[in-house]
Scaffold this active site. Structure first.
Site, PDB file in Angstrom:
ATOM      1  N   LYS A   1      39.092  45.946  43.576  1.00  0.00           N
ATOM      2  CA  LYS A   1      39.760  46.959  44.392  1.00  0.00           C
ATOM      3  C   LYS A   1      38.664  47.875  44.909  1.00  0.00           C
ATOM      4  O   LYS A   1      38.658  49.093  44.691  1.00  0.00           O
ATOM      5  CB  LYS A   1      40.804  47.720  43.564  1.00  0.00           C
ATOM      6  CG  LYS A   1      41.687  48.667  44.376  1.00  0.00           C
ATOM      7  CD  LYS A   1      42.531  47.959  45.419  1.00  0.00           C
ATOM      8  CE  LYS A   1      43.473  48.947  46.105  1.00  0.00           C
ATOM      9  NZ  LYS A   1      44.181  48.354  47.259  1.00  0.00           N
TER      10      LYS A   1
ATOM     11  N   ASP B   1      44.273  40.780  33.302  1.00  0.00           N
ATOM     12  CA  ASP B   1      45.435  40.876  32.425  1.00  0.00           C
ATOM     13  C   ASP B   1      46.726  40.891  33.248  1.00  0.00           C
ATOM     14  O   ASP B   1      47.692  40.172  32.965  1.00  0.00           O
ATOM     15  CB  ASP B   1      45.315  42.139  31.580  1.00  0.00           C
ATOM     16  CG  ASP B   1      46.274  42.167  30.406  1.00  0.00           C
ATOM     17  OD1 ASP B   1      47.032  41.196  30.219  1.00  0.00           O
ATOM     18  OD2 ASP B   1      46.277  43.167  29.669  1.00  0.00           O
TER      19      ASP B   1
ATOM     20  N   ASP C   1      45.827  43.857  45.095  1.00  0.00           N
ATOM     21  CA  ASP C   1      47.172  43.812  45.655  1.00  0.00           C
ATOM     22  C   ASP C   1      47.351  42.597  46.562  1.00  0.00           C
ATOM     23  O   ASP C   1      48.400  41.934  46.548  1.00  0.00           O
ATOM     24  CB  ASP C   1      47.503  45.111  46.397  1.00  0.00           C
ATOM     25  CG  ASP C   1      46.348  45.651  47.215  1.00  0.00           C
ATOM     26  OD1 ASP C   1      45.265  45.025  47.247  1.00  0.00           O
ATOM     27  OD2 ASP C   1      46.521  46.725  47.827  1.00  0.00           O
TER      28      ASP C   1
ATOM     29  N   ASP D   1      49.690  37.678  33.782  1.00  0.00           N
ATOM     30  CA  ASP D   1      51.123  37.801  33.505  1.00  0.00           C
ATOM     31  C   ASP D   1      51.941  37.368  34.715  1.00  0.00           C
ATOM     32  O   ASP D   1      53.002  36.744  34.573  1.00  0.00           O
ATOM     33  CB  ASP D   1      51.469  39.242  33.113  1.00  0.00           C
ATOM     34  CG  ASP D   1      51.203  39.520  31.639  1.00  0.00           C
ATOM     35  OD1 ASP D   1      50.832  38.572  30.919  1.00  0.00           O
ATOM     36  OD2 ASP D   1      51.354  40.673  31.211  1.00  0.00           O
TER      37      ASP D   1
ATOM     38  N   TYR E   1      38.955  47.923  29.430  1.00  0.00           N
ATOM     39  CA  TYR E   1      39.378  47.916  28.031  1.00  0.00           C
ATOM     40  C   TYR E   1      38.212  48.184  27.083  1.00  0.00           C
ATOM     41  O   TYR E   1      38.233  47.789  25.921  1.00  0.00           O
ATOM     42  CB  TYR E   1      40.017  46.570  27.672  1.00  0.00           C
ATOM     43  CG  TYR E   1      41.340  46.292  28.362  1.00  0.00           C
ATOM     44  CD1 TYR E   1      41.921  47.204  29.231  1.00  0.00           C
ATOM     45  CD2 TYR E   1      42.011  45.103  28.146  1.00  0.00           C
ATOM     46  CE1 TYR E   1      43.119  46.943  29.867  1.00  0.00           C
ATOM     47  CE2 TYR E   1      43.226  44.828  28.778  1.00  0.00           C
ATOM     48  CZ  TYR E   1      43.765  45.753  29.636  1.00  0.00           C
ATOM     49  OH  TYR E   1      44.964  45.487  30.263  1.00  0.00           O
TER      50      TYR E   1
END
Length: 346
Positions: free
Chosen positions: A184, A241, A217, A245, A134
């Site tokens: 990742k 982020d 994942d 959620d 971001y």
């Protein structure tokens, strides 16, 4: 009696209602031992439509003089593009005040039924909050043509990665001594391998903390299949982020998702906000759950050193949810949930 100055930014949609609810609870909690002085700022999408900016040019300097910031919600996509509202208010505050640790707790409150069979989980997610995916580095060329190109560059600095990891190690030390670092690195061989390397280097300084590295994942699956196995989870801005959620979902929904944007050095105010967003579709119904905002307010008191006030608010929230109030979306009005929490504070 110690007094704290708090900047209130209700923002958009349901932000106004939940901020009002949180402030009422905070003021009642403050009646025992300290004082809160709040000043409200109308910065929002409506402000943008009137002035062309989400906040005034001197907005950051105005906020700098406060002890903390309580934010309601930002965004009204039908009126102002999210890319404008987010980059015009929330992200500039986080970056200007070096609020590099976004802290989000995920656990089931008493009386709340989550979607999982697991119930005894208590996860503290820490999201890098000022750089990474971001960062806003990039651009578009040849716009509107068949040759259009969009480039978005993630920025990972050694200082940025190390400080959020060190913060996470310290948090793990105060809890159950387990840290999960999420990347990742099998696919992103530069930034995420870099993150993994710094995690390994720092782990030598924290031999009392058990560190495990996960791919994003695999971590998403673990949060669903075995959330009770997790303690502190740290991830980059984007991955954090997304994971938080998911964390909100397993704790019963966004109505319970609190967060803190922390400047750990205390060189600038930290900011506290519910995760749920402005929810324009229900903004006029008065049914927004204020618990996430009230919980965020408790996190604010804890950060300010008013630990007893924070504990009393959390106990009041759980007495409220244990009675079934505020646990089912839309069943109780915002005012009714707020009144129940206020009564439970007595």
């Amino acid at each position: 009696m110690k007094t704290y100055s708090i900047a209130l930014i209700p923002g958009d949609g349901i932000g106004a209602g939940v901020t009002e609810a949180a402030w009422a609870v905070l003021e009642k909690a403050a009646a025992r031992g300290f004082r809160l002085e709040g000043k409200t700022f109308p910065w929002s999408c409506a402000f943008y439509k009137e002035t062309g900016a989400m906040m005034p040019a001197d907005g950051i300097e105005t906020l700098r003089g406060f002890d903390a910031i309580l934010l309601g919600a930002v965004g009204w996509p039908a009126e102002v593009p999210d890319a404008v509202s987010l980059h015009g208010l929330l992200l500039p505050i986080r970056k200007a005040f070096v609020q590099y640790a976004n802290v989000r707790p995920h656990r089931l409150l008493l009386g709340v039924q989550g979607p999982l069979r697991a119930e005894n989980f208590d996860i503290l997610c820490i999201r890098e909050n000022t750089e990474g995916e971001y960062s806003g580095a990039g651009g578009r060329v040849h716009q509107g043509t068949l040759d259009e190109v969009a480039v978005e560059t993630s920025i990972f600095t050694r200082a940025g990665v190390e400080r959020v990891l060190r913060f996470s190690f310290e948090q793990a030390r105060t809890r159950r001594g387990k840290l999960a670092s999420v990347t990742k690195s099998n696919a992103q061989k530069y930034s995420m391998v870099f993150w993994d390397e710094i995690t390994r280097l720092l782990s030598a300084e924290y031999p009392d903390v058990e560190v495990t590295s996960y791919h994003i994942d695999a971590m998403a699956a673990r949060m669903v299949m075995a959330p009770e196995s997790l303690d502190v989870v740290v991830a980059s801005n984007l991955f954090g982020d997304i994971l938080t959620d998911l964390g909100a979902a397993i704790q019963g929904g966004l109505g319970f998702a609190a967060s803190a944007n922390i400047n750990p050095d205390g060189t600038a105010p930290s900011m506290f906000e519910p995760v749920h967003g402005s929810a324009p579709d229900i903004a006029h119904l008065g049914i927004a759950n204020p618990i996430a905002a009230i919980w965020s307010g408790a996190m604010m008191l804890d950060h300010l050193g008013e630990h007893d006030g924070a504990r009393r608010i959390m106990a009041a929230i759980e007495r409220t949810t244990a009675q079934g109030v505020g646990v089912v979306p839309g069943r109780h009005k915002t005012d009714a949930i707020t009144a129940a929490v206020l009564a439970a504070l007595d």
